[in-house]
Structures are given as C-alpha cells and as structure tokens.
Design a protein around this motif. Structure first.
Motif, PDB file in Angstrom:
ATOM      1  N   VAL A 119       0.856  -1.188   0.000  1.00 24.36           N
ATOM      2  CA  VAL A 119       0.000   0.000   0.000  1.00 24.36           C
ATOM      3  C   VAL A 119       0.892   1.238   0.000  1.00 24.36           C
ATOM      4  O   VAL A 119       1.838   1.334   0.784  1.00 24.36           O
ATOM      5  CB  VAL A 119      -0.923   0.016   1.234  1.00 24.36           C
ATOM      6  CG1 VAL A 119      -1.727   1.311   1.298  1.00 24.36           C
ATOM      7  CG2 VAL A 119      -1.846  -1.193   1.214  1.00 24.36           C
ATOM      8  N   MET A 120       0.595   2.174  -0.901  1.00 23.65           N
ATOM      9  CA  MET A 120       1.351   3.421  -0.998  1.00 23.65           C
ATOM     10  C   MET A 120       0.487   4.566  -0.491  1.00 23.65           C
ATOM     11  O   MET A 120      -0.705   4.638  -0.793  1.00 23.65           O
ATOM     12  CB  MET A 120       1.753   3.697  -2.448  1.00 23.65           C
ATOM     13  CG  MET A 120       2.588   2.623  -3.099  1.00 23.65           C
ATOM     14  SD  MET A 120       4.273   2.585  -2.452  1.00 23.65           S
ATOM     15  CE  MET A 120       4.746   4.284  -2.674  1.00 23.65           C
ATOM     16  N   SER A 121       1.095   5.474   0.264  1.00 26.88           N
ATOM     17  CA  SER A 121       0.376   6.667   0.695  1.00 26.88           C
ATOM     18  C   SER A 121       1.318   7.862   0.680  1.00 26.88           C
ATOM     19  O   SER A 121       2.529   7.717   0.892  1.00 26.88           O
ATOM     20  CB  SER A 121      -0.227   6.484   2.086  1.00 26.88           C
ATOM     21  OG  SER A 121       0.785   6.243   3.043  1.00 26.88           O
ATOM     22  N   ARG A 122       0.754   9.044   0.442  1.00 30.22           N
ATOM     23  CA  ARG A 122       1.537  10.284   0.389  1.00 30.22           C
ATOM     24  C   ARG A 122       0.974  11.272   1.397  1.00 30.22           C
ATOM     25  O   ARG A 122      -0.237  11.465   1.486  1.00 30.22           O
ATOM     26  CB  ARG A 122       1.484  10.873  -1.024  1.00 30.22           C
ATOM     27  CG  ARG A 122       2.081  12.284  -1.140  1.00 30.22           C
ATOM     28  CD  ARG A 122       2.019  12.800  -2.555  1.00 30.22           C
ATOM     29  NE  ARG A 122       2.334  14.231  -2.610  1.00 30.22           N
ATOM     30  CZ  ARG A 122       2.450  14.928  -3.734  1.00 30.22           C
ATOM     31  NH1 ARG A 122       2.299  14.332  -4.900  1.00 30.22           N
ATOM     32  NH2 ARG A 122       2.725  16.230  -3.690  1.00 30.22           N
ATOM     33  N   ASN A 123       1.872  11.911   2.142  1.00 32.90           N
ATOM     34  CA  ASN A 123       1.478  12.885   3.145  1.00 32.90           C
ATOM     35  C   ASN A 123       2.377  14.113   3.023  1.00 32.90           C
ATOM     36  O   ASN A 123       3.575  14.034   3.314  1.00 32.90           O
ATOM     37  CB  ASN A 123       1.590  12.273   4.546  1.00 32.90           C
ATOM     38  CG  ASN A 123       1.112  13.206   5.638  1.00 32.90           C
ATOM     39  OD1 ASN A 123       0.524  14.252   5.368  1.00 32.90           O
ATOM     40  ND2 ASN A 123       1.372  12.830   6.875  1.00 32.90           N
ATOM     41  N   ASP A 124       1.815  15.223   2.565  1.00 35.12           N
ATOM     42  CA  ASP A 124       2.576  16.463   2.435  1.00 35.12           C
ATOM     43  C   ASP A 124       2.546  17.210   3.761  1.00 35.12           C
ATOM     44  O   ASP A 124       1.473  17.491   4.305  1.00 35.12           O
ATOM     45  CB  ASP A 124       1.995  17.341   1.327  1.00 35.12           C
ATOM     46  CG  ASP A 124       2.156  16.708  -0.055  1.00 35.12           C
ATOM     47  OD1 ASP A 124       3.166  16.018  -0.271  1.00 35.12           O
ATOM     48  OD2 ASP A 124       1.266  16.898  -0.900  1.00 35.12           O
ATOM     49  N   GLN A 125       3.731  17.527   4.278  1.00 36.72           N
ATOM     50  CA  GLN A 125       3.872  18.203   5.565  1.00 36.72           C
ATOM     51  C   GLN A 125       4.734  19.446   5.369  1.00 36.72           C
ATOM     52  O   GLN A 125       5.961  19.375   5.437  1.00 36.72           O
ATOM     53  CB  GLN A 125       4.506  17.268   6.598  1.00 36.72           C
ATOM     54  CG  GLN A 125       3.740  15.966   6.806  1.00 36.72           C
ATOM     55  CD  GLN A 125       4.448  15.024   7.770  1.00 36.72           C
ATOM     56  OE1 GLN A 125       5.432  15.387   8.405  1.00 36.72           O
ATOM     57  NE2 GLN A 125       3.938  13.803   7.880  1.00 36.72           N
ATOM     58  N   GLY A 126       4.082  20.582   5.121  1.00 36.23           N
ATOM     59  CA  GLY A 126       4.835  21.803   4.892  1.00 36.23           C
ATOM     60  C   GLY A 126       5.716  21.678   3.665  1.00 36.23           C
ATOM     61  O   GLY A 126       5.235  21.424   2.555  1.00 36.23           O
ATOM     62  N   ASP A 127       7.029  21.841   3.863  1.00 42.07           N
ATOM     63  CA  ASP A 127       7.981  21.773   2.750  1.00 42.07           C
ATOM     64  C   ASP A 127       8.497  20.363   2.494  1.00 42.07           C
ATOM     65  O   ASP A 127       9.461  20.185   1.751  1.00 42.07           O
ATOM     66  CB  ASP A 127       9.174  22.694   3.035  1.00 42.07           C
ATOM     67  CG  ASP A 127       8.773  24.151   3.129  1.00 42.07           C
ATOM     68  OD1 ASP A 127       7.780  24.524   2.465  1.00 42.07           O
ATOM     69  OD2 ASP A 127       9.437  24.907   3.861  1.00 42.07           O
TER      70      ASP A 127
END
Length: 242
Positions: free
Chosen positions: A70-78
C-alpha cells in the motif's frame, strides 16, 4: 524531530554516503523466474551517485499470492512523506515510481518503509529510481518507525536514501534471496544482493560478520534492531530516532 529540522537535515545529507551501484544487471531474462527476497514467515567524503539504466518495467501483473504494498503520500509543509507498507511487487514498483515522478522537482522527501521484502527485480528498479531522483537534486531520506520492520529487499531500498532514520527497536533483516517459484536460492542472486548492499553503503566488515553467522547461506534470516546495527558500525542506520 520536527518537520522543519528534518527538512534541513535531509537537504544537507543529500550528497553524502557511498552510493555506487554494482555493475550486475537488475533485470531478468524472460525464461528466468524472478527472485523473491521476502521473509518466508510473512506473505566523510562526498561520493557521486551512479545510477544503472533501468530495464523496462515488467508487463506481467504480480501474483495474487503477493498483494502489492500500500502506498500513501502525506505532504507536511515543505516536506513529503511517501509510505510503503507491504510487499515489494511489480505493481508496487509502478505505484512507487509514479509517486516519485508526481512530486514537484527537488521537493524534499522521506520514504517511510514497513515491508517484509519482495521481488528483487522490482526492488532494484525502485532503488535505481530513488538514486536517479537524488542525482537530479531531490533530497531523499528513509525511515523505519518503532514497532515496524524493514526486511530482505526492503533493506536495499532503505539504503538508497540519506540520511537513514530508524527507531532504536525497529527491526532489519537480511538473507539470501529465494526464487519465487520454488523457494531455492542461487549463489549468483545472493552475490548480487550482497554487492548491491555494499554499493549502497553497508559496511563490508558488517557484511562479513553476517556471512560468518550464516546470514547469506540460505539457512537463516539475520535480524538486528536499529540500535544494534548502529553499535555494530553496519552503516545501515545513520540516525536513531529519539
């Protein structure tokens, strides 16, 4: 560690580490079964980054016996955290590479791993994709959290990043890769795996200790926690998370 301090450290460490890819090919002949590097219990100088040309992606879908991670993406600021949870398969490879290419150019990335390993050819291509992104200027770190493990083919993917973070009790496992169709190992595939680990920065002295304890013999899975790897000078984990 805060997101901001992690961004600074990932950016600083991008060019460091011994990241020389071994000359052995990472693909496979059409008549040769793909290696499966998988836990059987669970279905100070700046060095250049040298990347092998990637072979074409496999056309065959992964077996239903081995579901894609399972792939997941989490953008946290920069910073972006890209998490891979599960088995490294050709399908997981495609999702992973697509996710890398979807990121803005040079955006810092942390690859978080929790995996029992998987198919070696797919894993080698994922390693090459990470190294290509780093060569193009993207800072990429890797991380394994407390209570999670990075096993077999996952260790090579973990080594492709820099810095390499892990919780002290996070577990790592290496062994001789086995053929997907019959569970057998070969000397050639094992040597390729060992050379790849060393080329990515694993200490040759540590590799020799693992060999001496039967870790690449096919008879056992060699496991160590992150704090033990650090104490042993394995150069697998570069930074312990506190």
């Amino acid at each position: 560690m805060s997101v901001r301090s992690l961004v600074r450290k990932v950016g600083f460490g991008c060019g460091l580490g011994a990241l020389l890819i071994a000359g052995a090919a990472s693909g496979r002949a059409a008549t040769q079964p793909d290696g499966l590097s998988l836990n059987p219990v669970t279905p100070s100088a700046v060095a250049p980054v040298i990347v092998n040309p990637a072979p074409p992606a496999p056309s065959a879908a992964s077996s239903a016996e081995f579901p894609d991670a399972v792939m997941s993406r989490n953008d946290q600021g920069d910073l972006t955290v890209l998490r891979l949870d599960g088995i490294i398969t050709p399908g997981a490879e495609r999702s992973f590479v697509d996710a890398l290419h979807a990121l803005p150019a040079r955006r810092p990335l942390v690859i978080e791993l929790s995996s029992p390993g998987g198919f070696t050819a797919a894993g080698y291509r994922m390693i090459d994709a990470v190294l290509a992104e780093r060569k193009d200027g993207r800072p990429i770190a890797t991380r394994v959290r407390d209570g999670e493990s990075c096993e077999s083919m996952c260790v090579g993917l973990y080594l492709a990043g820099y810095p390499r973070y892990a919780a002290p009790r996070a577990e790592f496992m290496v062994h001789a890769p086995r053929m997907a169709e019959n569970g057998r190992m070969t000397m050639r595939s094992t040597q390729m795996m060992v050379e790849r680990l060393v080329s990515l920065g694993a200490s040759p002295a540590w590799i020799q200790r693992v060999k001496a304890e039967g870790g690449f013999s096919g008879a056992r899975d060699y496991r160590e926690t992150a704090d033990r790897l650090s104490a042993d000078g394995a150069n697998i984990v570069t930074d312990l998370l506190r």
